[in-house]
Design an enzyme around this catalytic site. Structure first.
Site, mmCIF file in Angstrom:
data_model
loop_
_atom_site.group_PDB
_atom_site.id
_atom_site.type_symbol
_atom_site.label_atom_id
_atom_site.label_comp_id
_atom_site.label_asym_id
_atom_site.label_seq_id
_atom_site.Cartn_x
_atom_site.Cartn_y
_atom_site.Cartn_z
ATOM 1 N N SER A 114 7.774 7.377 -7.093
ATOM 2 C CA SER A 114 6.537 6.328 -6.664
ATOM 3 C C SER A 114 5.457 6.901 -7.511
ATOM 4 C CB SER A 114 6.255 5.928 -5.446
ATOM 5 O OG SER A 114 5.006 5.391 -5.224
ATOM 6 N N TYR A 138 4.378 9.066 3.146
ATOM 7 C CA TYR A 138 5.307 8.444 2.077
ATOM 8 C C TYR A 138 5.327 9.051 0.763
ATOM 9 C CZ TYR A 138 6.883 4.850 -1.281
ATOM 10 O OH TYR A 138 7.230 4.171 -2.157
ATOM 11 N N LYS A 142 8.397 11.457 -1.420
ATOM 12 C CA LYS A 142 8.807 11.202 -2.736
ATOM 13 C C LYS A 142 8.579 12.568 -3.287
ATOM 14 C CE LYS A 142 9.852 6.924 -2.431
ATOM 15 N NZ LYS A 142 11.184 6.493 -2.489
#
Ligand SMILES: NC(=O)c1ccc[n+]([C@@H]2O[C@H](COP(=O)([O-])OP(=O)(O)OC[C@H]3O[C@@H](n4cnc5c(N)ncnc54)[C@H](O)[C@@H]3O)[C@@H](O)[C@H]2O)c1
Length: 323
Positions: A114, A138, A142
């Site tokens: 992302s 989050y 990644k």
């Protein structure tokens, strides 16, 4: 190839599964249905309900030449409240999956990363050498997976591509965004147009952008799907790829709302709320590397096309047409 697709009941995973099947691959579609929807999974794929971190289950599915790994929790805001859940699911389960697949002889691994790895202090357009500094668990999850995969590649265990998506959007005739909860701008705006929400809320109108609202790089889910198929092929000649998937063009929140009104013909209420912490003013990709390495050409990522495709697939559309 025999390909395992995790997160295949989700938005991007289901669309990519469809394309892999069209390209003649044999696909096993694995999803826990934690947030995905069973009927998203193409009937031509063999569906297995379960967790990608379930070692016994994954081992029982037999060897795979390739895995496209979409499975994960996707909400940056929720990750601030429960970071441990995000690290356990997005990192822990991922490396149990990788360990199991590598033991079975996996050669190629394509990972849904992302633009969240770049964080909020970004200088657009963002290329892959831009400093990484995630501002949420989050985004950190990644980056941790990308870095772990880098070690596996350097130790000759597999070949891996990390595809850093910017903002997935649009829909196909068969697949649409159905996140639970929905956190993305276009489906939320369409909900407001369809009367499923009383109004649409913009988070902040005092950013240093021409109309004061945040600018994002939206990319059609069909274009994302084709980039995955190309990345699987490119891993034949490349051990490791890190690629931005965006169009290089940004659209402000206000521009997206104007497109939503144009496409739907509905003038819904918009309210302006405070900024959300961690939102960069502008997040737009420099996609030159994906264009040259993959030969990728986004075809469907014009703003009105993405909104129109999402509207075409939206459950509230027919109700609006009856008004
Ligand atoms: N949608 C975007 O704009 C965007 C942007 C950047 C990155 N991504 C990444 O792309 C991937 C797919 O995103 P999406 O929009 O399709 O999300 P989605 O929520 O529609 O799909 C994710 C799927 O993963 C499944 N899942 C979650 N944890 C699992 C586990 N441990 N085992 C098996 N299945 C599990 C869910 O049930 C869901 O079907 C995610 O990893 C996300 O972080 C998405």
């Amino acid at each position: 190839m025999r390909v395992l697709v995790t997160g295949a009941a989700g938005f991007i995973g289901s669309t990519t599964t469809e394309l892999l099947l069209d390209e003649g691959h044999e696909v096993v579609a694995l999803d826990s249905l934690a947030s995905g929807v069973r009927d998203n999974v193409p009937t031509r794929a063999s569906f297995v309900e379960g967790d990608c971190g379930d070692v016994a289950l994954v081992a029982s599915l037999g060897p795979f030449e390739a895995c496209v790994h979409f499975a994960g929790r996707i909400e940056p805001g929720a990750s601030m409240d429960n970071p441990e859940v995000f690290f356990a699911n997005n990192v822990g389960a991922t490396f149990r999956l990788v360990e199991t697949l590598v033991a079975g002889g996996l050669e190629r691994f394509v990972f849904s990363s992302s633009c969240a790895v770049y964080g909020d202090r970004v200088t657009p357009p963002i290329d892959e050498d831009h400093p990484v500094a995630p501002h949420s668990p989050y985004g950190q999850s990644k980056l941790m997976v990308e870095e772990g995969l880098g070690w596996l590649v350097s130790r000759g265990r597999l070949r891996a591509a990390a595809l850093r998506y910017f903002n997935a959007a649009g829909a196909t005739a068969l697949h649409r965004e159905r996140h639970r909860p929905e956190i993305h701008l276009i489906p939320l705006a369409l909900d407001a147009a369809a009367g499923l929400r009383p109004y649409f809320e913009i988070f902040g109108e005092d950013y240093p952008t021409p109309d004061g609202t945040c600018i994002r790089d939206y990319v059609h889910v069909s274009d994302l799907a084709s980039a995955h198929v190309l990345a699987l092929g490119a891993l034949r000649d490349n051990e490791r790829l890190t690629l931005n998937l965006g169009t290089g063009a940004g659209h402000s929140n206000r521009e997206v709302l104007a497109a939503t009104r144009r496409v739907t013909g509905v003038d819904f209420e918009v309210r302006v709320g405070p900024r959300r912490p961690g939102d960069p003013a502008i997040a737009v990709a420099d996609n030159a590397r994906a264009l040259s390495v993959l030969g990728w050409r986004p075809q469907f990522s014009q703003l009105d096309t993405m909104v129109a495709d999402a509207w075409e697939a939206h459950p509230g559309r027919s109700a609006t047409e009856c008004l």
